[in-house]
Design a protein around this motif. Sequence first.
Motif, PDB file in Angstrom:
ATOM      1  N   GLY A 173       0.844  -1.352  -0.091  1.00 15.39           N
ATOM      2  CA  GLY A 173      -0.179   0.078   0.138  1.00 15.39           C
ATOM      3  C   GLY A 173       0.967   1.323  -0.101  1.00 15.39           C
ATOM      4  O   GLY A 173       0.489   2.344   0.474  1.00 15.39           O
ATOM      5  N   ALA A 174       2.183   1.023  -0.633  1.00 11.81           N
ATOM      6  CA  ALA A 174       2.956   2.441  -0.478  1.00 11.81           C
ATOM      7  C   ALA A 174       3.265   2.584  -1.886  1.00 11.81           C
ATOM      8  O   ALA A 174       2.904   1.872  -2.751  1.00 11.81           O
ATOM      9  CB  ALA A 174       4.123   2.191   0.306  1.00 11.81           C
ATOM     10  N   HIS A 175       4.006   3.864  -2.069  1.00 14.08           N
ATOM     11  CA  HIS A 175       4.225   4.381  -3.418  1.00 14.08           C
ATOM     12  C   HIS A 175       5.572   3.560  -3.719  1.00 14.08           C
ATOM     13  O   HIS A 175       6.744   3.460  -2.932  1.00 14.08           O
ATOM     14  CB  HIS A 175       4.295   5.957  -3.276  1.00 14.08           C
ATOM     15  N   GLY A 176       5.770   3.326  -5.342  1.00 14.02           N
ATOM     16  CA  GLY A 176       6.815   2.704  -5.609  1.00 14.02           C
ATOM     17  C   GLY A 176       7.972   3.471  -5.556  1.00 14.02           C
ATOM     18  O   GLY A 176       9.219   2.886  -5.518  1.00 14.02           O
ATOM     19  N   LYS A 177       7.992   5.139  -5.507  1.00 16.74           N
ATOM     20  CA  LYS A 177       9.135   5.726  -5.304  1.00 16.74           C
ATOM     21  C   LYS A 177       9.779   5.610  -4.143  1.00 16.74           C
ATOM     22  O   LYS A 177      10.859   6.186  -3.820  1.00 16.74           O
ATOM     23  CB  LYS A 177       8.685   7.320  -5.912  1.00 16.74           C
ATOM     24  N   GLN A 178       9.102   5.019  -3.124  1.00 14.85           N
ATOM     25  CA  GLN A 178       9.675   4.911  -1.817  1.00 14.85           C
ATOM     26  C   GLN A 178      10.954   4.346  -1.660  1.00 14.85           C
ATOM     27  O   GLN A 178      11.751   4.146  -0.846  1.00 14.85           O
ATOM     28  CB  GLN A 178       8.481   4.463  -0.902  1.00 14.85           C
ATOM     29  N   ALA A 179      11.096   3.193  -2.758  1.00 18.40           N
ATOM     30  CA  ALA A 179      12.416   2.710  -2.953  1.00 18.40           C
ATOM     31  C   ALA A 179      13.549   3.628  -3.039  1.00 18.40           C
ATOM     32  O   ALA A 179      14.639   3.517  -2.447  1.00 18.40           O
ATOM     33  CB  ALA A 179      12.336   1.748  -4.051  1.00 18.40           C
ATOM     34  N   LEU A 180      13.274   4.654  -3.733  1.00 22.03           N
ATOM     35  CA  LEU A 180      14.210   5.773  -3.816  1.00 22.03           C
ATOM     36  C   LEU A 180      14.714   6.420  -2.656  1.00 22.03           C
ATOM     37  O   LEU A 180      15.884   6.358  -2.149  1.00 22.03           O
ATOM     38  CB  LEU A 180      13.858   6.778  -4.974  1.00 22.03           C
ATOM     39  N   ARG A 197       9.866  14.006  -1.030  1.00 19.25           N
ATOM     40  CA  ARG A 197       9.007  15.022  -2.059  1.00 19.25           C
ATOM     41  C   ARG A 197       8.475  14.914  -3.278  1.00 19.25           C
ATOM     42  O   ARG A 197       7.721  15.083  -4.078  1.00 19.25           O
ATOM     43  CB  ARG A 197       9.809  16.414  -2.121  1.00 19.25           C
ATOM     44  N   ILE A 198       9.401  13.842  -3.820  1.00 14.68           N
ATOM     45  CA  ILE A 198       9.056  13.046  -5.276  1.00 14.68           C
ATOM     46  C   ILE A 198       7.741  12.236  -5.297  1.00 14.68           C
ATOM     47  O   ILE A 198       7.428  11.984  -6.117  1.00 14.68           O
ATOM     48  CB  ILE A 198      10.231  12.444  -5.776  1.00 14.68           C
ATOM     49  N   ILE A 199       7.394  12.120  -3.880  1.00 11.27           N
ATOM     50  CA  ILE A 199       6.057  11.555  -3.908  1.00 11.27           C
ATOM     51  C   ILE A 199       4.813  12.152  -3.792  1.00 11.27           C
ATOM     52  O   ILE A 199       4.768  12.971  -2.886  1.00 11.27           O
ATOM     53  CB  ILE A 199       5.968  10.494  -2.670  1.00 11.27           C
ATOM     54  N   ASP A 200       3.749  12.249  -4.659  1.00 10.33           N
ATOM     55  CA  ASP A 200       3.044  13.035  -4.786  1.00 10.33           C
ATOM     56  C   ASP A 200       1.650  13.033  -3.930  1.00 10.33           C
ATOM     57  O   ASP A 200       1.558  14.118  -3.219  1.00 10.33           O
ATOM     58  CB  ASP A 200       1.956  12.829  -6.184  1.00 10.33           C
ATOM     59  N   SER A 201       1.274  11.561  -3.398  1.00  6.45           N
ATOM     60  CA  SER A 201       0.216  11.622  -2.401  1.00  6.45           C
ATOM     61  C   SER A 201       0.621  11.830  -1.173  1.00  6.45           C
ATOM     62  O   SER A 201       1.694  11.157  -0.774  1.00  6.45           O
ATOM     63  CB  SER A 201      -0.323  10.258  -2.739  1.00  6.45           C
ATOM     64  N   PRO A 202      -0.092  12.552  -0.517  1.00  3.22           N
ATOM     65  CA  PRO A 202       0.469  13.125   1.092  1.00  3.22           C
ATOM     66  C   PRO A 202       0.218  11.787   1.783  1.00  3.22           C
ATOM     67  O   PRO A 202       1.116  11.594   2.603  1.00  3.22           O
ATOM     68  CB  PRO A 202      -0.815  13.840   1.293  1.00  3.22           C
ATOM     69  N   ARG A 203      -0.456  10.882   1.502  1.00  2.00           N
ATOM     70  CA  ARG A 203      -0.509   9.776   2.385  1.00  2.00           C
ATOM     71  C   ARG A 203       0.657   8.712   2.078  1.00  2.00           C
ATOM     72  O   ARG A 203       1.148   8.233   3.193  1.00  2.00           O
ATOM     73  CB  ARG A 203      -2.031   8.781   1.856  1.00  2.00           C
ATOM     74  N   ILE A 209       7.958   8.778   4.974  1.00  2.00           N
ATOM     75  CA  ILE A 209       8.765   9.777   5.986  1.00  2.00           C
ATOM     76  C   ILE A 209       8.731   8.869   7.226  1.00  2.00           C
ATOM     77  O   ILE A 209       9.769   8.697   7.831  1.00  2.00           O
ATOM     78  CB  ILE A 209       7.895  10.921   6.222  1.00  2.00           C
ATOM     79  N   ILE A 210       7.564   8.280   7.672  1.00  2.00           N
ATOM     80  CA  ILE A 210       7.771   7.599   8.998  1.00  2.00           C
ATOM     81  C   ILE A 210       8.609   6.292   8.924  1.00  2.00           C
ATOM     82  O   ILE A 210       9.312   6.052   9.875  1.00  2.00           O
ATOM     83  CB  ILE A 210       6.213   7.175   9.440  1.00  2.00           C
ATOM     84  N   THR A 211       8.717   5.821   7.904  1.00  2.00           N
ATOM     85  CA  THR A 211       9.519   4.381   7.803  1.00  2.00           C
ATOM     86  C   THR A 211      10.811   4.539   7.327  1.00  2.00           C
ATOM     87  O   THR A 211      11.777   3.658   7.310  1.00  2.00           O
ATOM     88  CB  THR A 211       8.936   3.303   6.701  1.00  2.00           C
ATOM     89  N   PHE A 262       6.913  -3.852   6.464  1.00  2.00           N
ATOM     90  CA  PHE A 262       5.903  -4.306   7.522  1.00  2.00           C
ATOM     91  C   PHE A 262       5.139  -3.192   7.957  1.00  2.00           C
ATOM     92  O   PHE A 262       3.992  -3.075   8.073  1.00  2.00           O
ATOM     93  CB  PHE A 262       6.633  -5.189   8.522  1.00  2.00           C
ATOM     94  N   SER A 263       5.973  -2.103   8.287  1.00  2.00           N
ATOM     95  CA  SER A 263       5.255  -0.848   8.930  1.00  2.00           C
ATOM     96  C   SER A 263       4.465  -0.142   8.045  1.00  2.00           C
ATOM     97  O   SER A 263       3.569   0.440   8.112  1.00  2.00           O
ATOM     98  CB  SER A 263       6.321  -0.085   9.752  1.00  2.00           C
ATOM     99  N   SER A 264       4.956  -0.172   6.552  1.00  2.00           N
ATOM    100  CA  SER A 264       4.190   0.617   5.681  1.00  2.00           C
ATOM    101  C   SER A 264       2.852  -0.061   5.453  1.00  2.00           C
ATOM    102  O   SER A 264       1.783   0.488   5.193  1.00  2.00           O
ATOM    103  CB  SER A 264       4.922   0.630   4.214  1.00  2.00           C
ATOM    104  N   TRP A 265       3.101  -1.896   5.692  1.00  2.00           N
ATOM    105  CA  TRP A 265       1.806  -2.240   5.208  1.00  2.00           C
ATOM    106  C   TRP A 265       0.906  -2.045   6.507  1.00  2.00           C
ATOM    107  O   TRP A 265      -0.382  -1.889   6.371  1.00  2.00           O
ATOM    108  CB  TRP A 265       2.129  -3.688   5.456  1.00  2.00           C
ATOM    109  N   VAL A 266       1.239  -2.138   7.679  1.00  2.00           N
ATOM    110  CA  VAL A 266       0.644  -1.839   8.814  1.00  2.00           C
ATOM    111  C   VAL A 266      -0.185  -0.335   8.752  1.00  2.00           C
ATOM    112  O   VAL A 266      -1.426  -0.126   8.943  1.00  2.00           O
ATOM    113  CB  VAL A 266       1.277  -1.689  10.149  1.00  2.00           C
ATOM    114  N   LEU A 267       0.667   0.518   8.548  1.00  2.00           N
ATOM    115  CA  LEU A 267       0.103   1.905   8.245  1.00  2.00           C
ATOM    116  C   LEU A 267      -1.056   2.114   7.251  1.00  2.00           C
ATOM    117  O   LEU A 267      -2.136   2.738   7.276  1.00  2.00           O
ATOM    118  CB  LEU A 267       1.136   2.959   8.049  1.00  2.00           C
ATOM    119  N   SER A 268      -0.604   1.634   6.028  1.00  2.00           N
ATOM    120  CA  SER A 268      -1.592   1.797   5.004  1.00  2.00           C
ATOM    121  C   SER A 268      -2.873   0.750   5.112  1.00  2.00           C
ATOM    122  O   SER A 268      -3.918   1.046   4.456  1.00  2.00           O
ATOM    123  CB  SER A 268      -0.980   1.259   3.716  1.00  2.00           C
TER     124      SER A 268
END
Lengths: 473, 256
Positions: A173-180, A197-203, A209-211, A262-268
């Motif tokens: 449930g996270a954005h692919g750019k999170q890999a960067l 900042r390269i990730i558009d959606s605030p969610r 950011i948190i992870t 894991f925490s991205s999954w829990v958060l989303s």
Amino acid sequence: MSKDIHKILSLSNDLRWSIGEDFHDHLIEGIYADAAQIAAHSVTKKGQRAHTPLDTKIDRIVTSRTWGFPIMFLMLAGVLWLTIIGANYPSAMLGKLLLETIYPMLKNGASAIGMPWWLDGLFLDGVYLATAWVIAVMLPPMAIFFPLFTLLEDFGYLPRVAFNMDKLFSKVGAHGKQALTMSMGFGCNAAGVVATRIIDSPRERLIAIITNNFSLCNGRWPTQILIATIFIGAIVPSYLSGLASIGAVIGIAMLGIFFTFFSSWVLSRTVLRGEVSTFHLELPPYRPPQFWKTIYTSLIDRTLVVLWRAIYFAAPAGAVIWLISNIHIGDTVLAERLIHGMDGFGYLLGLNGVILLAYIVAIPANEIVIPTILMLTVMVTGVNGFGEGNGVLFELDSIADTEAILRAGGWTLLTAINLMIFSLIHNPCSTTIYTIYKETKSLKWTIVASIMPVILGFIITFLVAQIWRLLAH
Amino acid sequence: MNKIELPKSECASCPHYSTEGLKKLGVDTHGVDFVVALAGNPNTGKSTVFNALTGLKQHTGNWPGKTVARAEGAFSFADKKYKIVDLPGTYSLLSTSIDEEVARDFILFGKPDVTIIVVDASRLERNLNLVLQILEITDHAVLCLNLMDEAKRNKVEIDTRKLAKDLGIPVVPTIARDQKGIPELLQAVHDVATGKIKCKPHRIKNINPKIEQAISKLTKEIKSQFPDLPNSRWIAFRLLEGDETIINALKNGTLT
């Protein structure tokens, strides 16, 4: 004036009704059609492919289902291996120079001019030693890790990493750019947080950011490497010890990546529920890195900046360490009281009071955790023959000395493993916390991002300690 | 690496041709005559152009999205002092992510004297989408056709004269990482800034007649109230999309 604008706005509202909902798509189509016409007018292509065949061939391998992940793993291992092996020698040299040559000279100079003991203690035993230690331990690995990372970046490998991990990220449930941004976090979490900042959606940006803290940052690599070398390297035959310690460090880094997912999954699935957004990621052509230029800029822009930050925080922390080990309350010093107060909780976590106190002192910068732990350990255990006495951050000429001190402080393999885990999973450093606040402008999310990892760290180390003790009996 | 010859112009033999007139001023942005914005798709070499002009060593990286905030620097050329702002790379100016907003707001509200649009010559068509959007907002632009070496490697040839004519702005081929074409780029920026070259930017043509009618009606209305607005047609686009930022900007007068 405002009436005129009203006229424009009401006209635009009327027109919006008349042109229908697909205005945006029509506009985009128009732009694309214009672009195609203009390009067709002036561009002649002799080849068919946009990428050269070599680029395509490389991409077919590094982004393939079979080889993508093993290659990423090998790259990470290679960079770490070069860092660990390469940093040893210059570290020892810097240690000799700053701690064994310059430090005694300063001490002698201070006593020659009759400097009062507390001034000498505060500045030389506190501030100078902490700073010198940080330089000796941090500079060599950074000077190797950052340029290597930058070379990979210049070559164009990072977007391929994002490409490979995109599926995993969208599954949680996270954005692919999170890999960067995760990769940037391996250098510095504050930099990783800014990169979101390269990730558009605030969610999805909040999740990133948190992870980000689960990316083992540059301030923590040396801690991992040192503890792994002492405790993990020692349990296997000596010809395997290098391999075992690198394996342990990579294991911790992988655990961090696992917790990111894991925490991205829990958060989303809970507080940050929402749709996964799609995006286009252009795979840039591979460019041969400009070797010397890259080395130069990464040394100036990254290594020195990060080193300066470490020194900036190490100096006052050195003073604090010296003070808490020299201020007496009754007949015990302050530090000792604090340590004994936290020992019980520390034991539950498979750690000890010294480590917990060190992590409080080291909130400004993870880089100074190990020096603080050693100094405090010497003080409470009263190990003789090391250092100069109370509150002195002493020289570590060899890893064997460090080991002797830690073992004297009651350290076991469990303490080492849990320290490595806790070093991965605890609150972000103060710079990162401040950056998170600046980026999110939300006190709530800053607190979540700061507290969640500590609690998680307590839980994990507690579980590991309980299971370990159960199995040991 | 292959040496690529850029199309040689008459200028190359002229005594004025060199970066000699260029003074890299780093971050000293006091008392500037002109403000230059650097825009373009991600990973086209904006930061490399920025460094070549300012002498700064901003970190450059081979991945889209490296510059997320804007960076500023300065240089002087032919007795004029320029401030240059490196904007985040974006594919478009029509959505609402932070990096696109930073780029759009600077071009719209910062009103740079010249906008250098850096494009990847080997992927011109895709890059043109952003170029066309920028040209709706500003009249003063120069196209920096960067990565000419990669275009050549991919056997892409570009007729820069035709392109300049179609877009209505100067087009300069460059290989920024080797400093190739930087003198011509400086000259073009200088000429646009000082008004020696007047741009006649391309405006988006392939629009459904019904929509075009609505747009011209609204543009006319905007023009009658704000005769000095250079981008009334683009404002009309945004109003028809219901863009809140633009509506507010119109209300509190920050557009003019």
